[in-house]
Design an enzyme around this catalytic site. Structure first.
Site, PDB file in Angstrom:
ATOM      1  N   HIS B  67      31.622  42.621 122.368  1.00  0.00           N
ATOM      2  CA  HIS B  67      31.879  42.918 120.964  1.00  0.00           C
ATOM      3  C   HIS B  67      30.677  42.572 120.083  1.00  0.00           C
ATOM      4  O   HIS B  67      30.312  43.312 119.167  1.00  0.00           O
ATOM      5  CB  HIS B  67      33.135  42.137 120.523  1.00  0.00           C
ATOM      6  N   GLU B  70      28.160  45.210 120.446  1.00  0.00           N
ATOM      7  CA  GLU B  70      28.563  46.389 119.660  1.00  0.00           C
ATOM      8  C   GLU B  70      28.066  46.245 118.213  1.00  0.00           C
ATOM      9  O   GLU B  70      27.476  47.169 117.651  1.00  0.00           O
ATOM     10  CB  GLU B  70      30.090  46.519 119.715  1.00  0.00           C
ATOM     11  N   HIS B  71      28.271  45.076 117.612  1.00  0.00           N
ATOM     12  CA  HIS B  71      27.793  44.863 116.243  1.00  0.00           C
ATOM     13  C   HIS B  71      26.273  45.031 116.164  1.00  0.00           C
ATOM     14  O   HIS B  71      25.760  45.666 115.263  1.00  0.00           O
ATOM     15  CB  HIS B  71      28.133  43.437 115.788  1.00  0.00           C
ATOM     16  N   GLU B 142      35.318  37.670 111.030  1.00  0.00           N
ATOM     17  CA  GLU B 142      36.194  38.651 111.673  1.00  0.00           C
ATOM     18  C   GLU B 142      37.252  37.913 112.514  1.00  0.00           C
ATOM     19  O   GLU B 142      38.434  38.237 112.483  1.00  0.00           O
ATOM     20  CB  GLU B 142      35.366  39.603 112.548  1.00  0.00           C
TER      21      GLU B 142
END
Lengths: 428, 431
Positions: B67, B70-71, B142
């Protein structure tokens, strides 16, 4: 791009909108009931869709009612309540597979129309009211929904911001209704409210999908009647408060992340000449990942995962929302306020204006690819007395200048800063 | 370029496997204004232990790294890729799941340039120490956002109750602590191992002309150099078939308690049509008993053990699978106990042929409705493709299912030891 073809017909107590489109494998039928947003009867209005979606006189048991939809190839029925400015709109939506995609070409559309009609106009009744068991159970369900808003902190913070900011204005009313009203609602009183809604609300019926217009008209003529209703527009014009001083409100709950929401007044509504400038303004300020809020609160200062803005088109509000650590309240707030100042100072380029227009247009086109999205756009237009093809809307967006965006920024006033934070964090 | 025609659905898919191993699928919908493009790698949060490309030793990377990567792919040395899409009038996004990382855009103009931008940014990583550090604050927020969401906590808590060792039990974003360990070098290691074109799928659906779009993609890929396709060695810990903890609860400031009943599914060796049949049968059976038309739903609802928030789902993927039923409840203990009993009762039940036909019709309708969405088609097609299933062949498989199949399935579905109950309880000082 193609202009959306919409045929509007005045029918027996309602307006029928037919939208032929080859984009979908389904037919969407939407009925929109509109009435002024009022404290009186609001909980009845919130409860009604729950009760109507449980049983009809034709399918009086909840399970046989559901099974009828399943048999029609899982035809979906849903409803929602929303505010359009200071009006309360209840939408019932039905989506049924287009029979031309089924192996045997079964004529399920007519059955679907009949079911939809029965949900709205022939709900299950017992003596002079709705079924008492259903009403009792659905009151519990609604109560549950009202209390659990608090479990979704983003929605809750937004609700609290509206409570404070629009206090005394109809817009602050809760479309989910109020717990304190529950005990006085009976199967009979709810039925009385229902009969009034069915007669007096403004009703618009939209049918969209790949079909012959005449066939749709024949079907609606067969099943939809609202005799005795004049279907007059009952629009309640929104209050537009002149803000003198902004206020700041801090509330505390058991949370890990603080919710920072800001409410502004735009004094601009759908249908106004400068509405397009508002769309572009919002795009530069907080509507996209390229916007000032995202770039500064998130990318530059790493304070948040999300920081964005949106506007309400009928009431004239602009809302900013972000989730930040409780200790970062002051910093995040001042960055957000700075971004608004930058907008007023014209601190953005012509290039950004051009790019943002294209994004706004892209968003509009995407919305119109979606059946429910298209219906919303057309319904908005109708409520605002505008009849504008998509091409014209797009031209108007393209015509916005940097000066107009700055003028819009100057027009916008901060009303309320709201922060939902932990027991320890933030200021007193 | 191969053409796959699905007559009943009136759809045509164009497919090609490029020289570098990238699989490309195109679906033309000229009546739509929009085009949706999604570039997916078969790599997600569960792929934590593997042998990096060009090395012999297995490594275990920090939780949440897929993840995080991905950012970070959106950030380049000189710019943020979101701005590139902005300039092209498009909107871009990305997501990470247990088994996939996907990058996507939607656009109504300049589609070819947007497709190039999508391919180019994913295939040109730039990670620096500074930008990795900066991202930690954003992702921490997040994670905090999810920490405050009772639905997410109950979903993940149930998975954590089902699994002993498997990394599916690790939150996709990791924890605020685990992401602190991530370095620039870790990101490159993961990127080089999992982002080879042969491990990826590109799907473009919408207002496109397939021939010229395929040519553009072929040329774009032809200009880039990639090492020969590596064989990816992923490793997963041994996982018992029984649940890790049978009963567990946490407290949160919620207004109503939540109870979830989880069932660990045995997916060993399951793929292709067999996996699809199981997914469909599970969905249809749960629907029959636990949707609003179901006998079990009615009983639970009337007894006020559940409300409208009651949900159920079955997820079967490579290496793991689970079924979860539950939602808000004023009597969570009673609800969980009764749902467990119901699951046991299923073993001896048979759905009447007529009712099974109704459930098939419902499933067909749901599927057709979903096909209105370009996003659904592209996402689901990609997901199924990695599992050896063709999305557009789902319809004939649904048609082929019978009540006998359902009975057969139910007979040995449930293993008492594979069940876990997870609850979210309100704090005592709240209501």
């Amino acid at each position: 791009m193609k202009i959306t073809k919409e045929t509007i017909l005045e029918k027996d107590g309602y307006r029928l909108h037919i939208l032929p489109s080859k984009k979908y494998k389904t037919m969407n039928i939407v009925a929109k009931f509109k009435a002024p947003l009022k404290r009186d009867g609001i909980t009845e209005r919130a409860l009604l869709p729950h009760v109507l979606q449980k049983a009809t006189n034709q399918h009086p048991s909840v399970r046989s009612f559901q099974a009828a939809f399943e048999n029609l190839y899982g035809t979906a029925l849903s409803s929602d309540g929303s505010k359009k400015g200071e009006n309360h709109v209840i939408s019932f939506r039905m989506e049924v597979v287009n029979e031309s995609y089924l192996n045997d070409n079964e004529p399920i559309l007519e059955e679907a129309f009949q079911l939809f009609h029965n949900v709205l106009f022939d709900p299950k009744t017992v003596e002079n009211g709705f079924d008492p068991d259903i009403v009792e159970r659905e009151k519990q369900t609604l109560e549950q929904k009202i209390t659990s808003i608090k479990d979704d902190k983003m929605s809750y913070a937004n609700l609290r911001l509206m409570d404070h900011m629009c206090k005394g204005e109809p817009y602050a009313l809760h479309v989910h209704g109020y717990q304190e009203d529950m005990s006085s609602i009976t199967p009979e009183s709810l039925y009385t409210y229902y009969q009034q809604m069915i007669k007096q609300d403004m009703l618009d019926v939209y049918v969209i999908g790949d079909m012959d217009e005449k066939d749709v008209e024949t079907l609606t003529d067969r099943y939809f009647h609202r005799s005795g209703s004049t279907n007059e527009d009952n629009d309640q014009v929104s209050v537009s408060k002149d803000v003198q001083d902004s206020s700041e409100i801090i509330e505390r709950e058991e949370v890990n992340q603080g919710k920072l929401h800001l409410g502004y007044r735009t004094y601009t509504k759908f249908g106004d000449d400068d509405y397009y400038a508002l769309q572009v303004f919002n795009g530069i300020f907080g509507g996209f990942p390229s916007s000032k809020l995202f770039m500064n609160v998130r990318e530059k200062h790493s304070l948040a995962y999300y920081a964005a803005s949106r506007f309400e088109s009928h009431k004239g509000l602009l809302l900013v929302f972000s989730g930040v650590d409780p200790k970062d309240y002051d910093q995040a707030k001042s960055i957000i306020l700075d971004q608004m100042e930058a907008m007023k100072n014209g601190d953005f380029t012509e290039e950004q204006v051009e790019e943002t227009k294209e994004q706004v247009i892209n968003q509009l086109k995407e919305t119109m690819d979606n059946a429910n999205g298209l219906i919303e756009v057309l319904y908005h237009q109708m409520l605002s007395g505008i009849d504008m093809p998509a091409d014209q809307l797009i031209e108007n967006i393209r015509g916005v200048t940097k000066e107009q965006v700055v003028q819009m920024a100057e027009k916008i006033k901060l009303d309320t800063i709201y922060f939902l934070t932990s027991h320890e964090g933030g200021e007193e | 370029m191969e053409e796959l025609v699905y007559q009943q659905l009136n759809e045509t898919v164009y497919q090609e496997t490029l020289d570098n191993g990238l699989k490309v699928f195109l679906l033309s919908k000229p009546e739509m204004a929009k085009t949706f493009g999604i570039f997916t790698t078969n790599y997600g949060s569960i792929d934590q232990t593997f042998t990096p490309i060009g090395q012999d030793e297995k490594v275990t990377v920090p939780e949440g790294i897929a993840h995080f990567l991905e950012h970070k792919l959106f950030e380049k040395e000189d710019r943020d890729v979101f701005q590139d899409f902005t300039r092209l009038g498009a909107s871009a996004n990305a997501f990470t799941s247990f088994t996939k990382t996907a990058y996507l855009f939607t656009a109504t103009s300049q589609v070819e340039k947007n497709v190039q931008t999508l391919l180019d940014f994913v295939q040109d990583p730039y990670f620096s120490e500074e930008s990795v550090e900066k991202e930690k604050g954003i992702i921490a927020q997040e994670i905090r956002m999810y920490d405050d969401q009772p639905d997410w906590r109950s979903f993940f808590g149930t998975i954590q109750s089902l699994y002993h060792n498997h990394p599916v039990k690790v939150d996709i974003a990791g924890t605020v602590e685990s992401i602190q360990e991530i370095t620039k070098d870790d990101l490159y290691t993961c990127y080089e191992t999992f982002y080879h074109p042969s491990n990826m799928v590109l799907f473009v659906a919408g207002n496109i002309e397939p021939e010229s779009m395929m040519t553009l993609i072929r040329e774009n890929q032809g200009q880039k150099e990639f090492p020969p396709a590596p064989e990816i060695n992923r490793s997963y810990p041994d996982e018992p078939t029984h649940a890790a903890r049978k009963e567990h609860s946490i407290t949160m400031p919620v207004t109503t308690a939540k109870a979830m009943v989880g069932v660990k599914e045995d997916v060993s060796g399951l793929k292709g049509e067999e996996l699809l049949r199981r997914e469909l049968l599970s969905g249809m059976i749960l629907d029959y008993y636990f949707s609003k038309s179901g006998a079990f739903y009615e009983e639970l609802y009337k007894a006020d053990l559940i409300d409208d928030s009651f949900q159920f789902e079955t997820e079967l993927d490579r290496h793991f699978g689970f079924t979860i039923l539950g939602g808000d409840s004023r009597k969570p203990d009673e609800m969980a106990a009764r749902v467990k009993e119901m699951l046991h009762e299923l073993k001896d039940m048979r759905i009447a042929d007529e009712d099974f036909t109704r459930m098939k019709r419902k499933k067909i309708g749901q599927f057709m409705r979903a096909l209105n969405s370009l996003e659904f088609i592209a996402n689901q097609f990609t997901h199924y493709h990695t599992l050896g299933v063709d999305l557009f062949e789902v319809l004939p498989v649904i048609e082929s299912l019978t009540a006998d199949d359902a009975e057969e399935y139910l007979k040995d579905w449930l293993n008492e030891e594979a069940i876990a109950v997870f609850q979210v309880k309100p704090q005592s000082n709240e209501s």
